[in-house]
Design a protein around this motif. Structure first.
Motif, PDB file in Angstrom:
ATOM      1  N   VAL A  23       0.810  -1.226   0.000  1.00  0.00           N
ATOM      2  CA  VAL A  23       0.000   0.000   0.000  1.00  0.00           C
ATOM      3  C   VAL A  23       0.840   1.271   0.000  1.00  0.00           C
ATOM      4  CG1 VAL A  23      -1.960  -1.144   1.109  1.00  0.00           C
ATOM      5  CG2 VAL A  23      -0.351   0.151   2.513  1.00  0.00           C
ATOM      6  N   THR A  24       2.134   1.161   0.322  1.00  0.00           N
ATOM      7  CA  THR A  24       3.000   2.347   0.312  1.00  0.00           C
ATOM      8  C   THR A  24       3.925   2.392  -0.898  1.00  0.00           C
ATOM      9  OG1 THR A  24       4.708   1.238   1.643  1.00  0.00           O
ATOM     10  CG2 THR A  24       3.017   2.517   2.840  1.00  0.00           C
ATOM     11  N   GLY A  25       3.892   1.357  -1.717  1.00  0.00           N
ATOM     12  CA  GLY A  25       4.787   1.309  -2.878  1.00  0.00           C
ATOM     13  C   GLY A  25       6.233   1.040  -2.492  1.00  0.00           C
ATOM     14  N   SER A  26       6.438   0.442  -1.334  1.00  0.00           N
ATOM     15  CA  SER A  26       7.789   0.124  -0.865  1.00  0.00           C
ATOM     16  C   SER A  26       8.185  -1.276  -1.306  1.00  0.00           C
ATOM     17  CB  SER A  26       7.853   0.205   0.658  1.00  0.00           C
ATOM     18  OG  SER A  26       7.519   1.498   1.108  1.00  0.00           O
ATOM     19  N   SER A  27       9.467  -1.483  -1.534  1.00  0.00           N
ATOM     20  CA  SER A  27       9.983  -2.805  -1.885  1.00  0.00           C
ATOM     21  C   SER A  27      10.256  -3.597  -0.614  1.00  0.00           C
ATOM     22  CB  SER A  27      11.284  -2.673  -2.681  1.00  0.00           C
ATOM     23  OG  SER A  27      11.056  -2.000  -3.889  1.00  0.00           O
ATOM     24  N   LEU A  28      10.034  -4.902  -0.683  1.00  0.00           N
ATOM     25  CA  LEU A  28      10.307  -5.785   0.445  1.00  0.00           C
ATOM     26  C   LEU A  28      11.434  -6.736   0.058  1.00  0.00           C
ATOM     27  CD1 LEU A  28       9.662  -6.875   3.261  1.00  0.00           C
ATOM     28  CD2 LEU A  28       7.897  -8.326   2.212  1.00  0.00           C
ATOM     29  N   HIS A  29      12.463  -6.765   0.900  1.00  0.00           N
ATOM     30  CA  HIS A  29      13.630  -7.613   0.682  1.00  0.00           C
ATOM     31  C   HIS A  29      13.699  -8.615   1.830  1.00  0.00           C
ATOM     32  CE1 HIS A  29      15.175  -4.648  -2.284  1.00  0.00           C
ATOM     33  NE2 HIS A  29      14.548  -3.806  -1.476  1.00  0.00           N
ATOM     34  N   LEU A  30      13.627  -9.906   1.514  1.00  0.00           N
ATOM     35  CA  LEU A  30      13.672 -10.954   2.522  1.00  0.00           C
ATOM     36  C   LEU A  30      15.016 -11.676   2.463  1.00  0.00           C
ATOM     37  CD1 LEU A  30      10.114 -12.546   2.099  1.00  0.00           C
ATOM     38  CD2 LEU A  30      10.857 -10.779   3.722  1.00  0.00           C
ATOM     39  N   VAL A  31      15.693 -11.724   3.611  1.00  0.00           N
ATOM     40  CA  VAL A  31      16.994 -12.383   3.701  1.00  0.00           C
ATOM     41  C   VAL A  31      16.809 -13.743   4.361  1.00  0.00           C
ATOM     42  CG1 VAL A  31      19.332 -12.238   4.626  1.00  0.00           C
ATOM     43  CG2 VAL A  31      18.175 -10.159   3.826  1.00  0.00           C
ATOM     44  N   SER A  89      17.038  12.142   8.708  1.00  0.00           N
ATOM     45  CA  SER A  89      16.291  12.737   7.599  1.00  0.00           C
ATOM     46  C   SER A  89      16.270  11.690   6.496  1.00  0.00           C
ATOM     47  CB  SER A  89      16.969  14.016   7.113  1.00  0.00           C
ATOM     48  OG  SER A  89      16.920  14.999   8.109  1.00  0.00           O
ATOM     49  N   TYR A  90      15.154  11.011   6.378  1.00  0.00           N
ATOM     50  CA  TYR A  90      15.034   9.935   5.403  1.00  0.00           C
ATOM     51  C   TYR A  90      14.835  10.484   4.002  1.00  0.00           C
ATOM     52  CZ  TYR A  90      14.214   7.169   9.627  1.00  0.00           C
ATOM     53  OH  TYR A  90      14.327   6.581  10.863  1.00  0.00           O
ATOM     54  N   ARG A  91      15.328   9.727   3.031  1.00  0.00           N
ATOM     55  CA  ARG A  91      15.191  10.098   1.621  1.00  0.00           C
ATOM     56  C   ARG A  91      14.590   8.934   0.842  1.00  0.00           C
ATOM     57  NH1 ARG A  91      21.183  12.281   1.783  1.00  0.00           N
ATOM     58  NH2 ARG A  91      21.624  10.190   1.046  1.00  0.00           N
ATOM     59  N   ALA A  92      14.005   9.260  -0.284  1.00  0.00           N
ATOM     60  CA  ALA A  92      13.475   8.220  -1.167  1.00  0.00           C
ATOM     61  C   ALA A  92      14.579   7.218  -1.477  1.00  0.00           C
ATOM     62  CB  ALA A  92      12.942   8.838  -2.448  1.00  0.00           C
ATOM     63  N   GLY A  93      14.247   5.961  -1.448  1.00  0.00           N
ATOM     64  CA  GLY A  93      15.223   4.927  -1.763  1.00  0.00           C
ATOM     65  C   GLY A  93      16.023   4.415  -0.584  1.00  0.00           C
ATOM     66  N   ASP A  94      15.801   4.975   0.609  1.00  0.00           N
ATOM     67  CA  ASP A  94      16.504   4.480   1.787  1.00  0.00           C
ATOM     68  C   ASP A  94      16.044   3.069   2.131  1.00  0.00           C
ATOM     69  OD1 ASP A  94      18.014   6.767   2.121  1.00  0.00           O
ATOM     70  OD2 ASP A  94      16.829   7.553   3.785  1.00  0.00           O
ATOM     71  N   PHE A 148       4.781  12.000   1.846  1.00  0.00           N
ATOM     72  CA  PHE A 148       4.000  10.878   1.369  1.00  0.00           C
ATOM     73  C   PHE A 148       3.967  10.816  -0.161  1.00  0.00           C
ATOM     74  CE2 PHE A 148       2.236  11.795   5.602  1.00  0.00           C
ATOM     75  CZ  PHE A 148       2.484  10.583   6.233  1.00  0.00           C
ATOM     76  N   PRO A 149       5.152  10.677  -0.783  1.00  0.00           N
ATOM     77  CA  PRO A 149       5.211  10.674  -2.258  1.00  0.00           C
ATOM     78  C   PRO A 149       4.373   9.552  -2.876  1.00  0.00           C
ATOM     79  CG  PRO A 149       7.227   9.776  -1.326  1.00  0.00           C
ATOM     80  CD  PRO A 149       6.431  10.322  -0.179  1.00  0.00           C
ATOM     81  N   ASN A 150       3.637   9.886  -3.895  1.00  0.00           N
ATOM     82  CA  ASN A 150       2.822   8.936  -4.664  1.00  0.00           C
ATOM     83  C   ASN A 150       1.712   8.276  -3.860  1.00  0.00           C
ATOM     84  OD1 ASN A 150       4.499   9.353  -6.996  1.00  0.00           O
ATOM     85  ND2 ASN A 150       6.002   8.017  -6.021  1.00  0.00           N
ATOM     86  N   LEU A 151       1.379   8.821  -2.702  1.00  0.00           N
ATOM     87  CA  LEU A 151       0.285   8.274  -1.902  1.00  0.00           C
ATOM     88  C   LEU A 151      -0.837   9.316  -1.825  1.00  0.00           C
ATOM     89  CD1 LEU A 151       2.317   6.693   1.039  1.00  0.00           C
ATOM     90  CD2 LEU A 151       1.533   5.589  -1.067  1.00  0.00           C
TER      91      LEU A 151
END
Length: 152
Positions: A23-31, A89-94, A148-151
């Protein structure tokens, strides 16, 4: 934004996190290793019908994630961190990195990146929040800081 789960153990948590990522357009990385099968019914149920919207990646080690994104900015969530999650200070792609439910992230990883470790304030005698809740809290703060970019 990128959410990294290092060796998650509980399918319901990962399912809920996958829904939050969707719902946030975030990528999920599973290790790996994962404490469940990705075919697990609880995992699928928790993610409901959001799996088709999820940008999902698998890795055999956390070093593999670092190697794939050498220019990435990584923030490590830990109850032992010195900085509150609201300080960076978070940025896109963090990348927001979370450890397994029973032990968190390895001490060696936290020590090597102490300046990028963040915590959620909690009561002194309480061990920790649920992993899915922790991911949502920190992710939404990062997104809030970015407007809230793209939301909608």
């Amino acid at each position: 934004m990128h959410i990294v789960l290092v060796e998650p153990e509980i399918p319901n948590n990962t399912g809920n996190i996958s829904r939050t990522c969707s719902v946030t357009g975030s990528s999920l990385h599973l290790v790996r290793p994962l404490g469940f099968s990705t075919d697990d019914k609880q995992l699928k149920r928790a993610g409901l019908d959001y799996w088709q919207y999820l940008d999902l990646h698998y890795y055999d080690s956390f070093d593999e994630v670092l190697a794939k994104y050498p220019e990435g900015r990584f923030f490590y969530a830990s109850t032992k961190a010195g900085h509150r999650y609201t300080e960076p200070s978070y940025r896109a792609g963090d990348f927001l990195v979370f450890g397994k439910e029973t032990r968190g992230l390895p001490e060696s990883l936290l020590a090597a990146h102490a300046d990028h470790c963040v915590r959620i304030p909690m009561g002194r005698d309480i061990r920790s929040l649920n992993l899915a809740n922790s991911v949502a809290i920190i992710l939404y703060e990062a997104l809030r800081q970015q407007g809230f970019p793209n939301l909608i």
